[in-house]
Each structure stands twice: as C-alpha cells, then as structure tokens.
Write a protein that holds these residues in place. Sequence first.
Motif, PDB file in Angstrom:
ATOM      1  N   GLY A   1       0.202   8.208  -5.438  1.00  0.00           N
ATOM      2  CA  GLY A   1      -1.244   8.525  -5.703  1.00  0.00           C
ATOM      3  C   GLY A   1      -1.797   7.532  -6.248  1.00  0.00           C
ATOM      4  N   LYS A   2      -2.880   7.703  -7.133  1.00  0.00           N
ATOM      5  CA  LYS A   2      -3.542   6.691  -7.832  1.00  0.00           C
ATOM      6  C   LYS A   2      -2.597   6.002  -8.713  1.00  0.00           C
ATOM      7  N   PHE A   3      -1.607   6.599  -9.207  1.00  0.00           N
ATOM      8  CA  PHE A   3      -0.632   5.911 -10.107  1.00  0.00           C
ATOM      9  C   PHE A   3       0.169   4.631  -9.439  1.00  0.00           C
ATOM     10  N   GLY A   4      -0.053   4.818  -8.238  1.00  0.00           N
ATOM     11  CA  GLY A   4       0.836   3.620  -7.440  1.00  0.00           C
ATOM     12  C   GLY A   4       0.144   2.441  -7.681  1.00  0.00           C
ATOM     13  N   LEU A   5      -1.269   2.486  -8.120  1.00  0.00           N
ATOM     14  CA  LEU A   5      -2.018   1.287  -8.294  1.00  0.00           C
ATOM     15  C   LEU A   5      -1.143   0.238  -9.129  1.00  0.00           C
TER      16      LEU A   5
ATOM     17  N   TRP B   1       2.927   1.886  -2.091  1.00  0.00           N
ATOM     18  CA  TRP B   1       2.814   2.522  -3.493  1.00  0.00           C
ATOM     19  C   TRP B   1       1.790   3.733  -3.783  1.00  0.00           C
ATOM     20  N   LEU B   2       0.692   3.805  -2.725  1.00  0.00           N
ATOM     21  CA  LEU B   2      -0.397   4.544  -3.168  1.00  0.00           C
ATOM     22  C   LEU B   2       0.150   6.186  -2.503  1.00  0.00           C
ATOM     23  N   ASP B   3       0.907   5.891  -1.159  1.00  0.00           N
ATOM     24  CA  ASP B   3       1.376   7.129  -0.681  1.00  0.00           C
ATOM     25  C   ASP B   3       2.396   7.714  -1.517  1.00  0.00           C
TER      26      ASP B   3
ATOM     27  N   LYS C   1       1.725  -1.591  -7.365  1.00  0.00           N
ATOM     28  CA  LYS C   1       1.166  -2.441  -6.693  1.00  0.00           C
ATOM     29  C   LYS C   1       0.703  -3.927  -7.419  1.00  0.00           C
TER      30      LYS C   1
ATOM     31  N   ASP D   1       0.887  -1.051   0.130  1.00  0.00           N
ATOM     32  CA  ASP D   1       0.053  -0.050   0.042  1.00  0.00           C
ATOM     33  C   ASP D   1       0.599   1.312   0.130  1.00  0.00           C
TER      34      ASP D   1
END
Length: 373
Positions: free
Chosen positions: A136-140, A131-133, A143, A129
Amino acid sequence: MGETLKIAFVYDVIYPWVKGGVEKRIYELAKRLARRHEVHVYGYKHWDGEDILEREGIVYHGTIKPKQIYSSGRRAITPPLLHSIKLLPLLSKERFDVVDCQAAPYFPCYASKASDSSLVITWHEFWGDYWLDYLGKFGLLGKLLEKGLFNLADHHVAASLKTKKDLYNAGIRKDVHIIPNGVDFKKIQEIEPSNDQSDVIFVGRIIKEKNVSLILKALATIKQELPDIRAVIIGDGPERKSLENLSSKLGIQKNVEFLGFLKKHDDVIAYMKSSKVFAFPSLREGFGIVVIEANASGLPVVTVDYEMNASKELVIEGKNGFIAKVDERDFAEKILIALENKRKMKRVSTNIAREYDWDQMVERLEKYYQGIV
C-alpha cells in the motif's frame, strides 16, 4: 586466468541454513570462485559459536541472529535493517576487489558502500509499482529505496533478461550485465529417481506468490479425466495449511501429498526424477532455478504467462514445457499435453538445462569481475 581477487557476497539469509534461489546462487558461485579466489559471504548468523565460520573454502561472516525471517507471510523489515547496521563497520574495515550485493532487501546495498571496493548490485527482480500492491502507501519507501540503487553503483548484474528490461524501462542509465542462475547439471544426472512416483510435482516456498492453489484447482479438473492423477508438493510456508484445506474442499486430498521441506537437495531431485511434469504457476519469479532443475531431471515444465514471472523466459513452448494462462482449465490442459508428450520432451529439456551449468555461469561472472577491477 587473471589475477586472484578478494570477493564478498552480501545478502541477508545464507544457504544451506535457508534454501532459496538467491541463497543457492550465491553458494554455488562462491564455492566455485573459492577454488581460485578469496571469497567471503556476509549474512545473518544462522549458526552457533563464533561470528566467522569457514567451510568449503568460503569465509562466512554472521551479523545478527533474527528471531524470525517472515512476518505475516512477508519478509520482515527489521532484521535486514539491523543486519545492515552491523554490516557498516564490518565492511568498512575490509578491502575487497569486488563486493557483490544482492539488490533486495536494499538496505545491505547502502551499507556496502562503506567498503572501499568495486560495488556490484545483482538484481533478481525489479518491483517498481508492485511495491504499492504489496504494501500500500508504505510501498513508496520500497520504491524509493529500490530506485536509489540505480546510482549507488556503476556495476549492475541481472539474473534474467526480463529483469534487465524492467531496469531499463524504470530508467537505469548504467550497463546491466546478464548472468543467469544455473544448476549442477552433472550432479543431477547422477541422482537416482525416488521410489515414490508421481504425475505432477511442485517444489518451492509455499507462499501466496507461488500460486500453488492453481495447481490444486487444475488437478481437480484433471481428476475428471484421470481419477488416479497423483501430485506431490515439496516445500513449506505460511500458505501450506490453507492449501491442505483447499485440497480437501476440492476432493483431491487422496491425489495430492504435501511432503513439506526436504533437508537434502538430492532428495528433491530424486522426487523430480520420479515424476512426469513439473508444475510452476508462480506469479512473481526473478528467475526460477527449479525450472532448470526440473528440465535437467528430464521433466517438461508448465508455468504461467504473468508479467512478473521471469521463469516463463526459460520455457520454449512445446520444447521443454508450456506456458499457460493464469486459468485452471488452461493450466490443466497444458499439464495433460505435457503428460502425453513427456517422453519425447525429455531429451530436449535435458539439453536446454545443460546450457545453464554453474561452471559456465561462474566463468562468465569471473570474467565480468576481472573486467571491472
């Protein structure tokens, strides 16, 4: 001794052109394995001339020449993607017994499947998780790519117990073998201390996650008790300028010296040996080789209790260092205690570091490789 193996290490950046923990691990393991096995390293082409280069018994394969490795303080995404595309034909035409690919930056692991070899994925951290920090949404995407590695290979290695636990908690169903990072213990013992003495030292990339600002704030607190406290910061990175400004703002610019990046690793060790306490408040660490190097140099380490900081596992409270809260007053207090007890902690710190000698680590890795071939 077992049979001679043909081994490939896959990453993006390569030591000694880029000096970081993962790069150093590959180099130290590769040069020792090369004494008995055929060893190749695939990464960016940091050198001029031919794409293939041989040194210290290791065959280096250069893929692309990245214009920049970092973008806005973070690792750039495009270079590892282009590197992976270049890897596909290179690895598909070679037959190795083992391809050991470092998990991040993920793309090369997928490319490594092109080789008809036993694929080992070596994990230095698991982000999940985070990655989201980080994006942001691109961290999906990060993940998804990260978790996709779980089923990409049957063989997984973690550099720390924390990373192994993180992988199991995230749902990996394969066996994860721990092979820690190490140090060249004998060589460290032979290096003479620098003439430039200090009380506190930090070594590492000057990036936000290393949390060097906590050291500066702690020093401002310590200065009230010890006006002549002296610290050296070794390393470079995007945060350096703002940290230099912060030291001026805190009124400790005369107490802190930013030495930048030192080309010779022996010089880094020499500075460690002429200091008293190693400060390492990193918030995100997959292992922390510098912690073991500091212990091997006879220094107690002060690190922080933070979820993603695996280096705290290397510290036995009161023996080879201290684990502080992420708080400038507590960090300052732990540094003061370490300074007071430095002399009696020296032998214990050195003995703990001895257990992480690279020669022992390579024996464990070699045995693991032999077992999966």
